[in-house]
Write an enzyme that holds these catalytic residues in place. Structure first.
Site, mmCIF file in Angstrom:
data_model
loop_
_atom_site.group_PDB
_atom_site.id
_atom_site.type_symbol
_atom_site.label_atom_id
_atom_site.label_comp_id
_atom_site.label_asym_id
_atom_site.label_seq_id
_atom_site.Cartn_x
_atom_site.Cartn_y
_atom_site.Cartn_z
ATOM 1 N N ASP A 483 0.817 -1.123 0.084
ATOM 2 C CA ASP A 483 -0.014 0.122 0.020
ATOM 3 C C ASP A 483 0.900 1.183 -0.036
ATOM 4 O O ASP A 483 0.253 2.442 -0.284
ATOM 5 C CB ASP A 483 -0.778 0.178 1.246
ATOM 6 C CG ASP A 483 -2.205 -0.315 1.176
ATOM 7 O OD1 ASP A 483 -2.797 -0.403 -0.155
ATOM 8 O OD2 ASP A 483 -3.078 -0.788 1.982
HETATM 9 C C1 GLC Z 1 -1.790 -3.734 5.194
HETATM 10 C C2 GLC Z 1 -2.963 -3.735 4.445
HETATM 11 C C3 GLC Z 1 -2.757 -4.382 3.260
HETATM 12 C C4 GLC Z 1 -1.636 -4.279 2.588
HETATM 13 C C5 GLC Z 1 -0.224 -4.414 3.498
HETATM 14 C C6 GLC Z 1 0.858 -3.805 2.839
HETATM 15 O O1 GLC Z 1 -1.786 -4.845 5.848
HETATM 16 O O2 GLC Z 1 -4.111 -3.913 5.188
HETATM 17 O O3 GLC Z 1 -3.793 -4.512 2.330
HETATM 18 O O4 GLC Z 1 -1.269 -5.204 1.569
HETATM 19 O O5 GLC Z 1 -0.598 -3.610 4.540
HETATM 20 O O6 GLC Z 1 1.219 -2.475 2.624
HETATM 21 C C1 GLC Z 2 -0.753 2.763 6.021
HETATM 22 C C2 GLC Z 2 0.132 1.302 6.511
HETATM 23 C C3 GLC Z 2 -0.351 0.174 5.735
HETATM 24 C C4 GLC Z 2 -1.728 -0.077 5.533
HETATM 25 C C5 GLC Z 2 -2.348 1.537 4.967
HETATM 26 C C6 GLC Z 2 -3.960 1.363 4.964
HETATM 27 O O1 GLC Z 2 -0.255 3.009 4.709
HETATM 28 O O2 GLC Z 2 1.514 1.652 6.381
HETATM 29 O O3 GLC Z 2 0.111 -0.802 6.224
HETATM 30 O O4 GLC Z 2 -2.012 -1.059 4.603
HETATM 31 O O5 GLC Z 2 -2.126 2.356 5.943
HETATM 32 O O6 GLC Z 2 -4.618 2.581 4.981
#
Ligand code: GLC
Ligand code: GLC
Length: 808
Positions: A483
């Site tokens: 993300d």
């Molecule tokens: C969080 C989010 C997931 C994402 C991951 C890596 O766990 O819920 O959707 O893939 O972060 O960024």
């Molecule tokens: C932030 C976190 C990530 C998560 C995202 C969700 O970027 O680092 O882990 O998936 O928020 O909104």
């Protein structure tokens, strides 16, 4: 120092001190009513939606930590203490918290008095039921004042914590018999209320927080408790609470049990009132009558245990290592079910007011519970698919109550559509229910625009193909699975969220990870196309996958490992040419899982590079070297201090991809070694480093660049649950449903010599014995006494029992 131990026979984790490094929590409830409960009874409960229908108040990030819960106080001739240690904090002669599957029991003992509180949400009830058992083990009679305590949230949890000008004038309660009713806003648009009752007459009660605590006093010494005298206060505005006072005398050796019910009730709009101004309490009375005796609570607990016993009978193992067995048979599956129910909404790290259901998260969560609850998986699958747009892209999140896509977050995460294929494939392989593919599902919840589920999958698959970049790799959009890899974002304004801010238009930033995911999904997609009656589409899919594989090898290979991406400027991300972020875990795991580079030897080189560069004692890092400064062209990933979160922590969600990839190459020692490094039951041996619950995965473990390497954060609600389940159960132990039958293809370390797996699938029962003594060149399979070729056991009819023997 250990803080507890596993009681495998009881399926419980037993915590033996209040002083764990962090609150160690559990979940109550599996349907509509849920509670979070820490080992000292902190936490809160809610009906369906932790933001909109929160029953009790909890203060995140408070001092002292874990403030707010359903608490009991005892005043034993002036000696004030709590059976759950908190909130009084008086020293206990014995403390024990047992977190079980859907229930928690906390016991405190002081001066010969033993108080045990069982907390559970019975199936089919919208309530937490607490059974408080008191036993006098001393040789003198004891006269006690017992007080309960719960503080009500004014339903909307965000508003409750922000809108004081309104809220402090709203609070309303009613008291009837031994129950307190929380009826704030019932006078206007709410037809629901909460209640907190007990099955014995009261010596008094309080419903006003200040009356209970006294002026400027804290949780630990409420004035009412210290004086042993309830005020019978009636809340009017301010902070409504519920506290019962019960006076009792226990002779030496005597034991008594009380039953408390903290519940939620709804009335039809035209039956809101019993008489003018008095709330209709018929459903509450029925609820209280259902749990009016300890025997009824025992029955509810037995029912809950039976429910889990049945669920967990779908997959179990007996091995030489109890840590393996307890992860596989109990805790990993339990966490998968909790994660399915709550997505990323409410934990001790998710406030219950932030995120809705993630599209990709929910699709991946399904992999962890589809074998347990196929009907609910089907429903979930169709709900998720309904948030897809006609062009194949998807909302990134949707709201659990309305099941509508979330406009605030929008779309544009280009891996999202493919996860729908992953989830649908897993569902159909598990159940054989091909009818789901023909089921009509709307696009963007618009009944006027509907296609079959297979049509949704087709648009998912083609969305990648319709959005390729300069190298022929899929465009990344806002981000892919990571993300925080925001290659089009270029944010310089601290108040804008990376996830939603306007991106630069550009069709250059590409993701090798999505390319791998595309190839990985293609066989399931092709099989579903064939099943749904589109053989040409199946053929075409295989062709697309082959071309994508070639593209990855041509433009996504860095020489020793797979590249991560190309950025907005067409520069490489995750290459040895980069100063930082030279190698990333995600494309190595996903591309090898997909089979890319296996014949060429690239797969093996990539996994060797992972081991050498990303492997640590605490798991596999996301990338190395960590980013030491903020790069606007890479986005949020570089916003975190090195070693935390997406900037080079051990992200437990991505580790299993490497385990599965290692299995694909037949390297069982390595696969198991990676699994063991992050499996909670193994990390139980280093509780002072790991610090979070040793029975569930956390999202991340701080990486080697962080000052607190090895410390876990964000336990419970994480894709780590489902993917670690897939890795251990389907690839390392190797039992997985495929299109033509149940594949039994273990990939084991030498230390696991003899195993027995029991698997229920499609109504039949498979008893699998695995002998791992490296006696044969290739494994031998014997099914019901007859040797078979290959490793796929044809599906047996419902009711059949199949004996499978594998000699490795
Ligand atoms: C969080 C989010 C997931 C994402 C991951 C890596 O766990 O819920 O959707 O893939 O972060 O960024
Ligand atoms: C932030 C976190 C990530 C998560 C995202 C969700 O970027 O680092 O882990 O998936 O928020 O909104």
């Amino acid at each position: 120092m250990r803080f507890g131990f596993f009681d495998d026979a009881a399926r419980e984790y037993v915590i033996t001190t209040p002083f764990t490094p962090h609150p160690w929590i559990n979940y109550l409830g599996s349907e509509d009513f849920f509670g979070l409960i820490s080992h000292t009874a902190g936490g809160y409960s809610f009906y369906r939606d932790p933001r909109m229908r929160r029953l009790t108040r909890y203060r995140y990030n408070n001092v002292p930590t874990d403030a707010g819960g359903r608490y009991y106080y005892l005043n034993d001739g002036g000696d004030v203490w709590s059976p759950t240690w908190a909130p009084v904090g008086a020293p206990l002669d014995r403390f024990e918290c047992r977190h079980g599957l859907g229930y928690t029991t906390i016991t405190g003992e002081r001066n010969g008095l033993v108080a045990e509180v069982l907390y559970l949400v019975p199936r089919g009830a919208d309530a937490e039921v607490h059974r408080l058992r008191l036993r006098n083990q001393s040789d003198r009679p004891r006269s006690l004042h017992l007080f309960s305590f719960a503080e009500f949230s004014l339903w909307n949890a965000l508003d409750d914590q922000t809108n004081y000008q309104r809220n402090l004038s709203l609070g309303e309660v009613e008291v009837e018999g031994s129950a307190v009713y929380h009826v704030t806003e019932y006078r206007e648009r709410r037809n629901h209320y909460a209640l907190y009752g007990v099955n014995v007459p009261l010596a008094g009660f309080d419903t006003d927080r200040e009356a209970f605590f006294g002026l400027r006093r804290g949780w630990d010494q409420p004035q009412v408790v210290v004086e042993g005298r309830a005020r019978n206060s009636l809340a009017s505005g301010w902070a409504p609470i519920a506290s019962h006072q019960i006076d009792l005398t226990l002779e030496p050796g005597e034991e008594t049990s009380l039953v408390f019910v903290l519940g939620y009730c709804e009335n039809p709009p035209d039956q809101k009132w019993e008489r003018p101004g008095v709330v209709e309490k018929a459903p509450a009375r029925a609820l209280l009558a259902r749990f009016a005796t300890p025997g009824q609570v025992d029955a509810a607990l037995a029912d809950l245990r039976g429910y889990w016993e049945d669920l967990l009978s779908h997959y179990s193992v007996r091995s030489d290592d109890p840590r393996v067995d307890r992860m596989v048979n109990i805790w990993n599956q339990y966490q998968c079910v909790v994660t399915f129910s709550l997505s990323r909404s409410a934990s001790y790290f998710e406030s219950g007011i932030g995120r809705g259901m993630g599209f990709r998260d929910s699709c991946q969560d399904l992999l962890g519970f589809v074998h347990l609850m196929p009907e609910r998986a089907r429903e979930r699958l169709l709900d998720i698919a309904a948030t897809q747009f006609p062009d194949g892209s998807t909302y990134h999140q949707y709201q659990p109550l309305t099941k509508r896509g979330n406009h605030e977050v929008g779309s544009g995460f280009n891996d999202d559509p493919l996860w729908l294929i992953e989830a649908a494939g897993a569902y159909v392989r598990e159940t054989g229910d091909v009818s789901v593919l023909g089921t009509p599902v709307p696009f963007d919840n618009d009944p006027a625009d509907t296609g079959t589920l297979f049509e949704h999958l087709r648009r998912s698959f083609h969305y990648s193909l319709d959005n390729l970049g300069p190298h022929g790799l899929p465009l990344i959009g806002r981000a892919d699975w990571n993300d925080c890899l925001n290659l089009n974002c270029f944010s310089t304004e601290p108040n804008e969220p990376f996830q939603t801010t306007a991106n630069r238009a550009g069709r250059t930033a590409e993701s090798v990870f999505i390319a791998g995911l595309f190839v990985h999904c293609a066989p399931d997609y092709a099989a579903m196309a064939r099943t749904a009656g589109f053989p040409e589409e199946a053929e075409a899919a295989a062709g697309h996958a082959a071309r994508m594989t070639a593209t990855v090898l041509a433009h996504g290979w860095d020489g020793e490992w797979f590249l991560r991406a190309y950025d907005y400027f067409g520069e490489k991300v995750g290459s040895r040419e980069c100063a930082e972020g030279q190698i990333f875990i995600e494309p190595q795991g996903m591309c090898v899982m997909a089979g890319i580079g296996v014949p060429e030897g690239a797969a093996e080189r990539a996994l060797d590079a992972v081991g050498a560069r990303l492997g640590t004692a605490h798991g596999i890092l996301l990338h190395q070297p960590a980013y030491t400064r903020y790069h606007p062209e890479l986005g949020e990933i570089t916003s975190y201090p090195p070693g935390y979160k997406e900037n080079a922590s051990v992200f437990c969600h991505a580790n299993p991809w490497v385990m599965i990839a290692e299995c694909r190459l037949g390297r069982g020692e390595r696969a198991f070694d990676y699994w063991r490094r992050i499996a909670p039951a193994f990390r139980e041996e280093i509780p002072e480093v790991h610090r979070l619950e040793p029975y569930v995965y956390a999202q991340m473990i701080a990486g080697r660049d962080a000052p607190r390497e090895g410390e876990a954060k964000n336990s419970w609600l994480t894709g780590a649950a489902a993917w670690n389940w897939v890795a251990i159960s389907q690839h390392i132990l190797g039992v997985r449903p495929e299109w033509g039958g149940l594949r039994v293809s273990p990939c084991l370390p030498a230390q696991l010599r003899g195993l027995e797996v029991v698997r229920r699938c499609r109504g039949a029962l498979y008893r699998i014995t695995i002998e791992n003594r490296a006696r044969h060149q290739s494994p031998r399979m014997i099914v019901n006494g007859h040797p078979i070729e290959g490793s796929v056991v044809p599906y047996a009819p419902p009711g059949a029992v199949v004996a499978v023997r594998v000699e490795m």
